[in-house]
Design an enzyme around this catalytic site. Structure first.
Site, PDB file in Angstrom:
ATOM      1  N   ALA A  71       0.858  -1.170   0.000  1.00 23.63           N
ATOM      2  CA  ALA A  71       0.000   0.000   0.000  1.00 23.63           C
ATOM      3  C   ALA A  71       0.903   1.232   0.000  1.00 23.63           C
ATOM      4  O   ALA A  71       2.067   1.159   0.421  1.00 23.63           O
ATOM      5  CB  ALA A  71      -0.892  -0.013   1.230  1.00 23.63           C
ATOM      6  N   GLY A 114       0.843  -4.980   0.996  1.00 25.94           N
ATOM      7  CA  GLY A 114      -0.401  -5.066   0.229  1.00 25.94           C
ATOM      8  C   GLY A 114      -0.211  -5.717  -1.134  1.00 25.94           C
ATOM      9  O   GLY A 114      -1.164  -6.267  -1.694  1.00 25.94           O
ATOM     10  N   GLU A 117      -0.460  -9.274  -0.379  1.00 24.18           N
ATOM     11  CA  GLU A 117      -1.874  -9.541  -0.032  1.00 24.18           C
ATOM     12  C   GLU A 117      -2.753  -9.545  -1.270  1.00 24.18           C
ATOM     13  O   GLU A 117      -3.673 -10.364  -1.390  1.00 24.18           O
ATOM     14  CB  GLU A 117      -2.346  -8.501   0.989  1.00 24.18           C
ATOM     15  CG  GLU A 117      -1.664  -8.706   2.345  1.00 24.18           C
ATOM     16  CD  GLU A 117      -1.893  -7.543   3.293  1.00 24.18           C
ATOM     17  OE1 GLU A 117      -1.548  -6.394   2.924  1.00 24.18           O
ATOM     18  OE2 GLU A 117      -2.415  -7.759   4.395  1.00 24.18           O
ATOM     19  N   GLU A 137       5.220  -5.078   7.041  1.00 20.31           N
ATOM     20  CA  GLU A 137       4.522  -3.993   7.763  1.00 20.31           C
ATOM     21  C   GLU A 137       5.060  -3.774   9.174  1.00 20.31           C
ATOM     22  O   GLU A 137       5.061  -2.656   9.682  1.00 20.31           O
ATOM     23  CB  GLU A 137       3.018  -4.287   7.829  1.00 20.31           C
ATOM     24  CG  GLU A 137       2.286  -4.158   6.501  1.00 20.31           C
ATOM     25  CD  GLU A 137       2.239  -5.444   5.688  1.00 20.31           C
ATOM     26  OE1 GLU A 137       3.034  -6.376   5.966  1.00 20.31           O
ATOM     27  OE2 GLU A 137       1.405  -5.522   4.774  1.00 20.31           O
TER      28      GLU A 137
END
Ligand code: CAA
Length: 263
Positions: A71, A114, A117, A137
């Site tokens: 992200a 992300g 993911e 993260e």
């Protein structure tokens, strides 16, 4: 088969190759970091392909250096918890898992946070030998927020997911394959070609059966074995309402190739 490219998006590129819909993340300057704007476009493009009767399978890919490095940290860094809750940008990511057609992640380079993911939301993952996965993260003071703690754990088991998520360690494609996280490891330069071969094979199977097979497999993640077996049996019976079931079984008996209507 005709390949058509459309250019209506700012952060992604889309392409149709026969019955395969391809979406390429396209923010190369930031290793395809997934900003909210990119996610709006990605979900829109995937849902458009999912609703397109001429498409049977989807691919999401990046570039040689990155599938996606996570992200977009720069867009989140100064947000408060209430901002995050109210904007709830990760809710949009859920729409990827609601897609009915199979989706393949074709990965070169980084698939982190992300990005990892997003790959795990896909149904299959083809990765180049140089691909680097990870949930880093923890090293920026947070935890995976788009399914990493759940999907990685279900894919590779608690002990290995703990080590990877608590250390943030990157791992390569071969390790990902050995842990059964991904479908196949191939030379870097043929990742998209291999993904297309797989996607075309699936896209040329009877479309209704493909969708229900995907639905039944995914059901196994959120039900008991008893519930899943009942669900599977009902979908199996339901397929006898499809034209392709009649055609497939008739073609078998007539010893000829089936001609699918995808209905
Ligand atoms: N968000 C925003 N920008 C990012 C980014 C990200 N996730 N990842 C890389 N970039 C940017 C860098 O800031 C840099 O931009 P500038 O040139 O403007 O400085 C550019 O992409 C190139 O990156 P690097 O110079 O860092 O490239 P590198 O080859 O030295 O390192 C890397 C590559 C190891 C992947 C490193 O970029 C990195 O660690 N990126 C962050 C990875 C990460 O922590 N991802 C998790 C994000 S949080 C998340 O995803 C939450 C969630 O669960 C949904």
């Amino acid at each position: 088969m005709a390949t058509t490219t459309t250019t209506e998006y700012q952060y992604i590129l889309t392409q149709k190759d026969g019955r395969v819909g391809i979406v390429q993340l396209n923010r190369p300057d930031v290793l395809n970091a997934i900003s909210p704007d990119l996610m709006v476009e990605l979900v829109d493009a995937l849902e458009t392909f999912d609703n397109d009767d001429t498409i049977g399978c989807l691919i999401v890919t990046g570039n040689a250096k990155a599938f996606a490095a996570g992200a977009d940290i720069k867009r989140m860094a100064d947000k408060s918890a209430v901002d995050m809750l109210l904007i709830d940008q990760l809710a949009r990511w859920d729409r990827v898992r609601k897609l009915k057609k199979p989706i393949i992640a074709a990965i070169n380079g980084f698939a982190l946070g992300g990005g990892c993911e997003l790959a795990m939301m896909c149904d299959m993952i083809i990765a180049g030998e140089g691909a680097k996965f990870g949930q880093p993260e923890i090293s920026i003071g947070v935890i995976p927020g788009a399914g990493g703690t759940q999907r990685l754990t279900r894919a590779i088991g608690k002990a290995r997911a703990m080590e990877l998520i608590l250390t943030g360690r990157m791992f390569g494609a071969q390790e990902a394959y050995d842990m059964e996280l991904i479908t196949k490891v191939v030379p870097d330069e043929v990742v998209l070609d291999e993904a297309k071969v797989l996607a075309k094979t699936i896209a040329n199977k009877p479309g209704v059966a493909v969708k229900l097979a995907k639905e039944a497999i995914l059901k196994s993640f959120d039900t008991t074995i008893e519930g899943g077996l009942d669900y599977e049996r009902k979908l199996f019976y339901l397929l006898f309402a499809s034209q392709d079931q009649k055609e497939g079984m008739t073609a078998f008996m007539e010893k000829r190739p089936a001609e699918w209507q995808h209905q």
